[in-house]
Design an enzyme around this catalytic site. Structure first.
Site, PDB file in Angstrom:
ATOM      1  N   HIS A 159       0.818  -1.217   0.000  1.00  0.00           N
ATOM      2  CA  HIS A 159       0.000   0.000   0.000  1.00  0.00           C
ATOM      3  C   HIS A 159       0.852   1.268   0.000  1.00  0.00           C
ATOM      4  O   HIS A 159       0.414   2.304   0.518  1.00  0.00           O
ATOM      5  CB  HIS A 159      -0.955   0.014   1.199  1.00  0.00           C
ATOM      6  N   SER A 175      -3.808  -7.440  -1.360  1.00  0.00           N
ATOM      7  CA  SER A 175      -4.767  -6.708  -0.539  1.00  0.00           C
ATOM      8  C   SER A 175      -5.439  -5.658  -1.409  1.00  0.00           C
ATOM      9  O   SER A 175      -4.773  -4.808  -2.006  1.00  0.00           O
ATOM     10  CB  SER A 175      -4.063  -6.055   0.653  1.00  0.00           C
ATOM     11  N   HIS A 179      -6.706   0.567  -5.397  1.00  0.00           N
ATOM     12  CA  HIS A 179      -5.494  -0.068  -5.909  1.00  0.00           C
ATOM     13  C   HIS A 179      -5.397  -1.470  -5.324  1.00  0.00           C
ATOM     14  O   HIS A 179      -6.164  -1.853  -4.431  1.00  0.00           O
ATOM     15  CB  HIS A 179      -4.231   0.744  -5.574  1.00  0.00           C
TER      16      HIS A 179
END
Length: 637
Positions: A61, A129, A148
């Protein structure tokens, strides 16, 4: 030497082209029980597809660590399924530099560049994720819901294990339960999106990737049974026949082990049978300490069984230990035998009076004044009453637990272990208690359960005792009763230990200050001979014996303790407004700290996203209960 080699590998020129790696997997599974905002339903995913903007693929992330692009997302009956493309030369360089060359050692031909990269990225970042935007309960989902996709170690959503490969079909093939329509649709959409990229590559920077990959390892270093969790998530995703995901305990690639050494037994007299080289050494076997093993070993000989003395198989390779779930304690066999021998050895602790306070140094008054009647008697003072040898040994408590375990096994229909003695009688007696068939060839043999007298007829078969039958058919209530009894025994032992810290016949009266008969005369001051901390202090929650005196204030529970006055702390004086800070000490000025890349500040945009990557938390109370139990048990030895 190693740092110089790593520096050379980092400074080496980058490859001309990036290896395109395809990644595929489920972003979530429907009806998997994901909590809160992580749960996705088919209607929400259907409304969010296709995404309004292309979805980037980053690492953990981090927006500055973008390494690829999502090619297609399809709504499968099991959950949203995606296919992406990763093309980053710097990611390959960082992983290759950090990996040891011993990982890829193998007997066969050397691995190619693509295979090495697939092994590294698959085992370092096996999960993904999906980041979604937060929305209110009344806001309907739209095509901007997905933000994303991040590559991570373990995702918070179930079944999010992905596959990496150099071809699109090979990346999708391991998902055996994927719907055929989904398989064809995602292959078609991914091929069209790849044509639009036209060989694009991503370069976030070696330093940014290094710090991000290091933070991923640090955030997941506390994760327990990581490979077991990865294998479970892999089964949930329906992956079968995967090539590069290594869920093993060895830090080598399959087929990279060295050639096995020739078998050399110590009984055959082969040369080098007593070789003690590191390659021929075998680590000490590990044994699981169970309660029934402790009980059976303490009641029998301290020598281990023949099967336990040679745990190595005939091939020379040690047998792998069974997977532990946290309920066992693994110790070397030699230490285990020492513990069993020490517990089974007879002890004869000195007899002490029931409830006698612990022995300690008592501060008495003047040497010539004799013992004061207010002080507690010495530990050797004879008290009438029953004497006991302290708490019961550890074997009695373990025997209670063993009985409960044996009863639980009998209730569940499992055969009792060799060391279990929870049910009376041996296997030989139980064999004779069963009914014999009608045509018994051993009818002429005398019954061992009944006495035989010459000239008398054979007695009738004895009916099964109702108490024995009830004991053999024990139910769950008896198991619970046995466990409750074991806990009660431990509580009684704790009560006995607490009672020993109190006086046997109530608390002693407080000790008054000793007044010397010649205290009025001037005598030189002498230092105290005994420390003040050894004065006996009765428990504060117990009142002195006897009726309180009328009109008199009861004495305090604790005698006054003299406190040596120390130096008074300096008073805080408010500094005037024009005061200046003290000048720095003379000397060379230290150089400023090296500027490191700071983590991205969580702004308003980051707070509006729901990231599904997980980080293992530190648990400081993991073994606190076990340490307390062991300290209490070993303290009574």
């Amino acid at each position: 030497m190693a740092s110089a080699e790593m520096r050379e590998r980092l400074e080496a020129p980058l490859p001309d082209r990036a290896v395109p790696i395809y990644v595929a997997g489920f972003l979530a599974l429907y009806d998997s029980g994901d909590p809160g905002e992580l749960a996705l339903d088919p209607d929400t995913v259907r409304a969010a597809l296709p995404p309004e903007n292309p979805l980037p693929i980053n690492v953990d992330h981090r927006a500055r660590c973008e390494v690829g692009r999502v090619l297609a997302v399809v709504n499968d009956p099991r959950g949203p399924f995606f296919v992406g493309l990763i093309a980053c030369v710097q990611l390959e360089r960082v992983l290759e530099t950090a990996a040891s060359a011993a990982i890829f050692e193998r007997r066969g031909p050397a691995l190619s560049r693509e295979e090495r990269l697939l092994y590294l990225i698959t085992n370092y970042l096996p999960s993904v994720s999906l980041s979604t935007k937060r929305r209110g309960d009344e806001v309907p989902p739209d095509r901007t819901l997905f933000a994303h996709v991040a590559l991570c170690a373990i995702g918070r959503r179930l079944g999010t294990i992905v596959t990496y490969d150099t071809s699109l079909d090979a990346a999708i093939a391991p998902f055996r339960h994927l719907d055929p329509a989904t398989r064809e649709g995602v292959r078609r959409e991914a091929a069209e999106a790849e044509l639009a990229l036209a060989g694009r590559t991503w370069a976030p920077g070696v330093e940014a990737l290094t710090h991000t990959l290091l933070s991923t390892a640090v955030n997941n270093m506390m994760l327990r049974d990581r490979w077991s969790l990865v294998a479970e998530r892999r089964r949930q995703a329906g992956i079968a026949g995967h090539t590069y995901l290594q869920a093993s305990e060895k830090f080598k690639i399959w087929g990279a082990e060295s050639a096995p050494a020739p078998e050399r037994g110590y009984k055959t007299g082969a040369p080098g049978a007593m070789d003690t080289s590191p390659a021929a050494s075998v680590p000490a076997p590990q044994v699981a300490v169970r309660a029934r093993q402790v009980a059976s070993s303490s009641s029998s000989s301290s020598f281990p069984a023949p099967a336990d003395m040679n745990p190595v198989s005939a091939s020379g390779a040690p047998a792998p230990p069974p997977p532990g779930d946290g309920s066992y304690l693994w110790i070397p066999a030699s230490h285990y035998n020492q513990l069993v021998t020490g517990q089974s050895a007879p002890r004869h602790p000195p007899l002490t009076a029931c409830g006698l306070p612990a022995a300690g140094t008592v501060a008495y008054g003047h040497p010539g004044a004799g013992p004061s009647p207010h002080y507690p008697p010495p530990p050797a003072h004879p008290y009438p009453g029953m004497l006991f040898a302290g708490p019961s040994p550890l074997e009695a408590q373990i025997a209670a637990l063993v009985g409960a375990i044996a009863a639980d096994r009998q209730a569940g229909g499992l055969p009792a272990a060799a060391g279990d003695h929870g049910i009376r009688g041996s296997a030989k007696r139980r064999r004779h208690e069963v009914e014999q068939p009608e045509y018994d060839c051993g009818r002429d043999e005398p019954d061992r359960d009944f006495p035989y007298y010459p000239g008398e007829a054979r007695p009738e078969p004895r009916p099964v005792d109702s108490r024995r039958a009830a004991r053999q058919a024990s139910g769950p209530h008896e198991t619970i009763t046995a466990l409750v009894g074991a806990v009660t025994s431990l509580q009684q032992e704790l009560a006995h230990m607490r009672a020993r810290t109190h006086a046997p016949y109530g608390p002693y009266p407080p000790v008054g200050p000793y007044h010397h008969p010649h205290a009025d005369t001037e005598t030189p001051a002498q230092p105290p001979r005994y420390p003040a901390k050894a004065v006996y202090l009765p428990p504060p929650h117990i009142a002195p014996p006897g009726p309180p005196l009328s009109g008199a204030v009861p004495p305090p529970s604790y005698p006054p303790v003299a406190v040596t006055p120390g130096p008074a702390p300096p008073l805080h004086q408010p500094s005037p407004a024009h005061a200046h800070p003290p000048p720095p000490p003379p000397g060379p000025t230290p150089p400023p700290a090296a500027s490191l890349p700071q983590p991205e500040a969580p702004g308003a945009e980051a707070g509006a996203l729901v990231n599904a990557s997980s980080a293992a938390h530190v648990n400081v109370d993991t073994a606190r209960a076990a340490d307390l139990f062991v300290s209490q048990m070993m303290g009574s030895r």
